[in-house]
Design a protein around this motif. Structure first.
Motif, mmCIF file in Angstrom:
data_model
loop_
_atom_site.group_PDB
_atom_site.id
_atom_site.type_symbol
_atom_site.label_atom_id
_atom_site.label_comp_id
_atom_site.label_asym_id
_atom_site.label_seq_id
_atom_site.Cartn_x
_atom_site.Cartn_y
_atom_site.Cartn_z
ATOM 1 N N GLN A 64 0.797 -1.220 0.000
ATOM 2 C CA GLN A 64 0.000 0.000 0.000
ATOM 3 C C GLN A 64 0.834 1.276 0.000
ATOM 4 O O GLN A 64 0.277 2.365 -0.158
ATOM 5 C CB GLN A 64 -0.929 0.017 1.232
ATOM 6 N N GLY B 163 -10.140 -11.999 0.267
ATOM 7 C CA GLY B 163 -10.016 -10.924 -0.697
ATOM 8 C C GLY B 163 -9.379 -11.400 -1.984
ATOM 9 O O GLY B 163 -9.129 -12.593 -2.179
ATOM 10 N N SER B 164 -9.076 -10.461 -2.868
ATOM 11 C CA SER B 164 -8.506 -10.836 -4.162
ATOM 12 C C SER B 164 -7.002 -11.062 -4.103
ATOM 13 O O SER B 164 -6.447 -11.786 -4.929
ATOM 14 C CB SER B 164 -8.808 -9.752 -5.203
ATOM 15 N N LEU B 165 -6.328 -10.472 -3.102
ATOM 16 C CA LEU B 165 -4.870 -10.596 -3.016
ATOM 17 C C LEU B 165 -4.418 -11.436 -1.827
ATOM 18 O O LEU B 165 -3.278 -11.891 -1.800
ATOM 19 C CB LEU B 165 -4.215 -9.208 -2.938
ATOM 20 N N LEU C 134 -7.059 -0.872 3.032
ATOM 21 C CA LEU C 134 -7.589 -2.207 2.790
ATOM 22 C C LEU C 134 -6.524 -3.244 3.119
ATOM 23 O O LEU C 134 -5.328 -3.005 2.907
ATOM 24 C CB LEU C 134 -8.030 -2.351 1.336
ATOM 25 N N GLU D 126 -6.782 -6.231 -0.266
ATOM 26 C CA GLU D 126 -6.885 -5.664 -1.609
ATOM 27 C C GLU D 126 -5.799 -4.602 -1.790
ATOM 28 O O GLU D 126 -5.190 -4.162 -0.829
ATOM 29 C CB GLU D 126 -8.263 -5.015 -1.813
ATOM 30 N N LYS D 127 -5.607 -4.172 -3.034
ATOM 31 C CA LYS D 127 -4.656 -3.095 -3.295
ATOM 32 C C LYS D 127 -5.258 -1.761 -2.892
ATOM 33 O O LYS D 127 -6.414 -1.457 -3.191
ATOM 34 C CB LYS D 127 -4.282 -3.062 -4.786
ATOM 35 N N ASP D 128 -4.487 -0.987 -2.184
ATOM 36 C CA ASP D 128 -4.855 0.357 -1.786
ATOM 37 C C ASP D 128 -3.605 1.209 -1.952
ATOM 38 O O ASP D 128 -2.526 0.675 -2.264
ATOM 39 C CB ASP D 128 -5.357 0.359 -0.335
#
Length: 461
Positions: free
Chosen positions: A54, A94-96, A347, A350-352
């Motif tokens: 992040q 989550g996606s990551l 987050l 997820e990517k933030d």
């Protein structure tokens, strides 16, 4: 236990020394290297928690490495990297996925870059006089770790032989960390493999120690064995995510000040007073050793993502408590983004992205870091400066204390309430207000008028 002089801060300068070439051709060996971490360094250190994913739009080692020289401006002497290892995809959240669901302890997450990129980060830090510690997750692995298939005996299993996720030892119920598999520390072979993987980063990649996740959930004797093995290679700095004094006896140098952090939050929200802080300090005086170190913080990755930003939790008191983390006994932490007035919950799965724009807090941390790095009155390592509580006319709302070592003296006075106060403090002497540069003379009985959350750091002359 011996009684602690309620004090902790930090001293030291980082000295470069000649380093014999390593018998490795796979990476360049510099002619000089940063001297191993020492007790002297810890006296004056500021620690920085780096959230690589992040920190930048790229979320890469390379992007973070570019800013390392800037961290030196903030007085940072230790960088703690959140887990850099590959992340499990099985049962991921989550996606990551979570950094703490690891598939291989001896590789880097390709999301962040290559091993060469990681090596450049470490070298850049060392070249700037900064040590690097890795986040080590010894309590559990991701479900894709090779041990799950090849060594199921390394894990905690139920009556039917199924590997389980970690459970609360008091209730036997799951923590809901369903993306990870709980390791079994009754297995001696697993312990040795874990230590072997920890040694890899010390011996091959020249890192300087570890921040150990949920250290209190792993047996103390494992940490003692691991730390002893690591220190056979070189001196290392060990930080425990715990508040457990026995971990500090032989394994760890520093532990979290979780209770102190929660008290700060409660004072900021009007639910506790300075008297609760005084009781906390007195308790530590009775149970800790003189060389025990606390890590003080107003935020970290858990607090920010799950409990709220520092502004949500502390409101207008955020700057006051940031200053407190530097002047109370211990080592102050900056979490990625705090130096940029970050006012959002990052987050976790997820990517933030942190918006790196300087505002109020960058110059504040820069000034506080300089004071922490240079004076003995804020020494907070194993030979810490003294801590003397100063009496005031309102001990429920006014926190006043002096720190002193080898003739250096600092007085901290703060109105830890949301109302303006007139009060007196039992202190005397000539000082310079560190933030404003004004000359101040303290005399017992002289009235002081402070706005809500106003504080002053007074440097003795």
């Amino acid at each position: 236990m011996k009684k602690i002089l309620i004090a902790t801060a930090l001293i030291g300068s980082l000295v470069a020394c000649k380093n014999e070439p390593k018998e490795q051709e796979k990476k360049e060996t510099p002619e000089t290297a940063l001297a191993p971490v020492s007790d002297e360094v810890l006296e004056t250190a500021v620690i920085y928690e780096a959230n690589i994913r992040q920190y930048s739009e790229e979320g890469s080692f390379e992007a973070f490495t570019r800013d390392i020289p800037q961290l030196r401006e903030l007085g940072v002497k230790v960088i703690w990297l959140m887990p850099v290892y590959p992340i499990s995809s099985t049962k991921s959240k989550g996606s990551l996925g979570s950094y703490y669901a690891i598939t291989d302890y001896t590789k880097v997450n390709p999301e962040f870059g290559t091993l060469e990129d990681f090596r450049k980060l470490v070298k850049t830090a060392h070249d700037n006089g900064i040590y690097v510690i890795l986040d080590w997750v010894a309590n559990h692995t991701g479900w894709d770790h090779v041990w799950v298939e090849e060594h199921p005996e390394y894990y905690t299993r139920d009556e039917e032989g199924n590997i389980i996720d970690p459970v609360n030892p008091e209730t036997g119920e799951s923590w809901d960390w369903t993306d990870v598999a709980d390791l079994n520390y009754d297995n001696k072979d697993m312990r040795q493999e874990m230590i072997k993987d920890m040694l890899y980063w010390i011996e091959e990649e020249d890192i300087d120690g570890y921040r150990c996740d949920v250290a209190h959930q792993v047996p103390v004797d494992f940490w003692e064995d691991a730390a002893a093995r690591l220190r056979e290679v070189k001196p290392v700095f060990m930080l425990a995510e715990a508040e457990q004094p026995e971990l500090l006896e032989n394994a760890f140098d520093m532990q979290y000040a979780w209770e102190g952090h929660h008290i700060m939050n409660e004072i900021a929200q009007g639910k506790m007073t300075v008297k609760d802080w005084d009781a906390y300090i007195a308790k530590n005086d009775s149970i800790l050793e003189p060389d025990d170190i606390f890590m003080n913080f107003t935020s970290n990755h858990d607090e920010n993502s799950w409990n709220g930003t520092v502004f949500e939790r502390m409101g207008d008191a955020a700057a006051t408590f940031a200053a407190m983390t530097y002047v109370i006994p211990g080592m102050p932490l900056i979490y990625s983004g705090q130096e940029y007035d970050m006012d959002k919950r990052l987050l976790f799965f997820e990517k933030d992205t942190i918006i790196r724009k300087k505002g109020k807090f960058y110059p504040l941390y820069e000034k506080l870091g300089k004071l922490k790095n240079t004076g003995k009155a804020l020494n907070g390592g194993k030979k810490a400066a003294s801590y003397l509580r100063l009496d005031s006319s309102d001990n429920e709302k006014i926190l006043a204390f002096a720190r002193e070592k080898d003739g250096d003296r600092i007085v901290f006075i703060a109105n830890l309430s949301d109302v303006p106060l007139e009060f007196t403090v039992e202190a005397e002497g000539d000082y310079t207000d560190y933030m404003s540069g004004d000359k101040i003379t303290l005399e017992p009985g002289t009235p002081c008028n402070y706005a809500p959350w106003e504080y002053h750091i007074l440097v003795g002359e």
